[in-house]
Design an enzyme around this catalytic site. Structure first.
Site, PDB file in Angstrom:
ATOM      1  N   ASP A  10       0.883  -1.164   0.000  1.00 25.56           N
ATOM      2  CA  ASP A  10       0.000   0.000   0.000  1.00 25.56           C
ATOM      3  C   ASP A  10       0.918   1.211   0.000  1.00 25.56           C
ATOM      4  OD1 ASP A  10      -1.554   2.173   0.728  1.00 25.56           O
ATOM      5  OD2 ASP A  10      -2.663   1.089   2.285  1.00 25.56           O
ATOM      6  N   ASP A  52      -4.058  -1.641  -2.175  1.00 23.77           N
ATOM      7  CA  ASP A  52      -2.774  -2.329  -2.296  1.00 23.77           C
ATOM      8  C   ASP A  52      -2.447  -2.657  -3.756  1.00 23.77           C
ATOM      9  OD1 ASP A  52      -1.799  -3.464   0.650  1.00 23.77           O
ATOM     10  OD2 ASP A  52      -3.917  -2.954   0.530  1.00 23.77           O
ATOM     11  N   TYR A 227       1.141   1.087  14.915  1.00 28.06           N
ATOM     12  CA  TYR A 227       0.090   0.766  13.959  1.00 28.06           C
ATOM     13  C   TYR A 227       0.446   1.226  12.558  1.00 28.06           C
ATOM     14  CZ  TYR A 227      -4.041   0.497  11.249  1.00 28.06           C
ATOM     15  OH  TYR A 227      -4.899   0.190  10.244  1.00 28.06           O
ATOM     16  N   LYS A 230      -3.055  -3.770   9.191  1.00 31.55           N
ATOM     17  CA  LYS A 230      -2.874  -5.206   8.994  1.00 31.55           C
ATOM     18  C   LYS A 230      -2.184  -5.411   7.657  1.00 31.55           C
ATOM     19  CE  LYS A 230      -5.486  -7.682  12.076  1.00 31.55           C
ATOM     20  NZ  LYS A 230      -4.881  -6.908  13.167  1.00 31.55           N
ATOM     21  N   SER A 241      -4.409 -31.440 -12.314  1.00 33.55           N
ATOM     22  CA  SER A 241      -3.429 -32.516 -12.537  1.00 33.55           C
ATOM     23  C   SER A 241      -2.746 -32.970 -11.248  1.00 33.55           C
ATOM     24  CB  SER A 241      -2.360 -32.088 -13.548  1.00 33.55           C
ATOM     25  OG  SER A 241      -2.948 -31.516 -14.677  1.00 33.55           O
TER      26      SER A 241
HETATM   27  P1  13P Z   1      -5.102  -0.576   4.872  1.00 35.13           P
HETATM   28  O1  13P Z   1      -4.161  -1.541   5.569  1.00 35.13           O
HETATM   29  O2  13P Z   1      -5.786  -1.223   3.728  1.00 35.13           O
HETATM   30  O3  13P Z   1      -4.403   0.682   4.509  1.00 35.13           O
HETATM   31  O4  13P Z   1      -6.259  -0.221   5.902  1.00 35.13           O
HETATM   32  C1  13P Z   1      -5.956   0.530   7.033  1.00 35.13           C
HETATM   33  C2  13P Z   1      -7.156   0.949   7.825  1.00 35.13           C
HETATM   34  O5  13P Z   1      -7.002   1.404   8.919  1.00 35.13           O
HETATM   35  C3  13P Z   1      -8.507   0.807   7.268  1.00 35.13           C
HETATM   36  O6  13P Z   1      -9.479   1.335   8.141  1.00 35.13           O
HETATM   37  P1  13P Z   2      -7.418 -32.836 -13.914  1.00 37.84           P
HETATM   38  O1  13P Z   2      -7.221 -34.132 -13.149  1.00 37.84           O
HETATM   39  O2  13P Z   2      -6.886 -32.890 -15.307  1.00 37.84           O
HETATM   40  O3  13P Z   2      -6.885 -31.670 -13.151  1.00 37.84           O
HETATM   41  O4  13P Z   2      -9.011 -32.599 -14.110  1.00 37.84           O
HETATM   42  C1  13P Z   2      -9.816 -32.409 -13.018  1.00 37.84           C
HETATM   43  C2  13P Z   2     -10.894 -31.445 -13.390  1.00 37.84           C
HETATM   44  O5  13P Z   2     -10.674 -30.505 -14.111  1.00 37.84           O
HETATM   45  C3  13P Z   2     -12.229 -31.664 -12.844  1.00 37.84           C
HETATM   46  O6  13P Z   2     -12.864 -30.476 -12.522  1.00 37.84           O
HETATM   47 MG    MG Z   3      -4.845  -2.138   2.152  1.00 37.74          MG
HETATM   48 MG    MG Z   4      -4.148   2.131   3.245  1.00 37.65          MG
HETATM   49 MG    MG Z   5      -2.553  -2.538   4.653  1.00 38.84          MG
HETATM   50 MG    MG Z   6      -5.494  -3.180   6.298  1.00 40.06          MG
END
Ligand code: 13P
Ligand code: 13P
Ligand code: MG
Ligand code: MG
Ligand code: MG
Ligand code: MG
Length: 373
Positions: A10, A52, A227, A230, A241
């Site tokens: 971010d 972000d 702070y 997050k 596969s």
């Molecule tokens: P961000 O980590 O996405 O910047 O969010 C921070 C925040 O405090 C949102 O309320």
């Molecule tokens: P594969 O075993 O080839 O990944 O196929 C599984 C499938 O796509 C079923 O949804």
């Molecule tokens: Mg963020």
């Molecule tokens: Mg932010």
């Molecule tokens: Mg963040």
């Molecule tokens: Mg955040």
């Protein structure tokens, strides 16, 4: 071997913490195109979830490679400059240090990296989330790789029947452990059911011995000691596969489970799977969002993305998330909407404790027992 790296940060929100400004995406895209032309990257795409920016890159330098991390850091410095020029909110928010020395660990940006030998067809999903934390991937990873009610292949695909190995980090004590499912499923759940502390870092196939998933596992609050939000996480999952099919990898997000994050990084709220056009957390800085970008990788080229959650089959998860949001919001400043004291990223508690220190008094004594009548 091909390495797929998602590196995210971010570097400023438009408006508040809602979205990345288009000028920043243009600058990051130009940087990635230059890095491809100069041969540093095989391919690269720029995307975003909320505020972000994610650089999704293929290369042959392996994980934790200095030139790739340096490139990402310099790109984020450039987008920070634009955020400053435009007066965006929290310009450079996730760049915690001025002293970058080649590796992003502990520097603020998050990253998930997976090195693998490309299969004849290599379907990969890149998950990007905003307003939550890396432990938010624990529940869907368990469902994808260890829950036969989610993933039919665990039962009916001979290559999946032996199960998967989960590598789990303890973010508080900086140590790691592995669990083999299904044998260790209950042990694994005891730990990863506490996602603020125990976070799945990677998953591999036991039978095929190949890497299947990787997450970003940084926690900004612990890194910075103050702070800074997050750490909105990213995750890479390889599909098909002998690994879960694409639909098995997306299926856990049909349930908008509760995660920590949302307003001020300090609330539980449902995670809402959305297409890129809706990856703009607004109500109470939420609900937390997750986007799923599908790629076919061939010769290191990223064919895509397909915007996997921009699909009516996730409409019900979105409307359930809105209902769950009403329910959580109804609690206002009470737990379990507000996080427990130990998990709050903003807190007035220590100041309050000091201020109230001389107002506390012992509880009244227990009255003497009366003689029975
Ligand atoms: P961000 O980590 O996405 O910047 O969010 C921070 C925040 O405090 C949102 O309320
Ligand atoms: P594969 O075993 O080839 O990944 O196929 C599984 C499938 O796509 C079923 O949804
Ligand atoms: Mg963020
Ligand atoms: Mg932010
Ligand atoms: Mg963040
Ligand atoms: Mg955040």
């Amino acid at each position: 071997m091909t390495t797929l790296s998602i590196i995210k940060a971010d570097t400023g929100g438009f408006v508040g913490h809602c979205e990345v400004h288009p000028d920043m995406l243009v600058a990051a895209t130009t940087a990635v195109e230059t890095a491809i032309a100069q041969g540093l990257l095989i391919d690269g795409k720029v995307s975003r979830c909320g505020d972000d920016i994610s650089l999704i890159m293929t290369h042959d330098h392996g994980p934790d490679a200095e030139p790739v991390h340096t490139f990402a850091w310099e790109t984020f410095l450039r987008t920070t400059e634009i955020a400053k020029q435009l007066g965006l909110y929290g310009a450079g928010q996730d760049l915690l240090s001025d002293a970058f020395s080649g590796n992003l660990r502990g520097m603020g940006p998050g990253y998930a990296e997976l090195e693998f030998t490309e299969r004849a067809s290599e379907p990969v999903i890149c998950f990007l989330a905003d307003k939550t934390e890396p432990g938010a991937w624990n529940l869907p990873l368990y469902k994808m790789f260890a829950d036969p009610f989610n993933t039919a292949g665990l039962v009916i695909d001979e290559k999946m029947h032996d199960g998967f190995r989960f590598e789990v980090y303890d973010l508080y004590e900086e140590k790691r452990i592995t669990f083999d499912t299904p044998r260790d499923s209950y042990d694994l759940l005891m730990f990863i059911g506490a996602p603020a502390r125990y976070v799945v870092h990677s998953v591999e196939s036991i039978k095929l011995g190949v890497p299947a998933a990787a997450t970003s596992t940084q926690r900004l609050s612990l890194i910075a000691g103050r702070y800074v939000g997050k750490d909105d996480p990213v995750m890479i999952v390889r599909c098909q596969s002998g690994l879960p099919a694409v639909g098995e990898v997306l299926e856990p997000f049909s349930f908008p489970y509760a995660v920590a994050g949302c307003m001020r990084g300090s609330h539980h709220a449902p995670i809402m799977p959305v297409g890129l056009a809706q990856a703009t957390p607004a109500r109470f800085d939420g609900p937390p969002r997750v986007v799923a970008l599908g790629f076919q990788i061939t010769g290191g080229k990223l064919i895509g993305p397909r915007d996997m959650f921009a699909d009516p089959s996730f409409d019900r998860a979105r409307s359930q998330a809105n209902e769950a949001m009403d329910y959580f919001r109804g609690h206002g400043p009470f737990e379990p909407h507000r996080l427990p004291l130990s998990e709050l990223e903003y807190t007035t508690m220590s100041a309050l404790e000091a201020k109230m220190a001389d107002r506390w008094e012992p509880m009244p004594p227990v009255p003497a027992t009366r003689a029975p009548v």
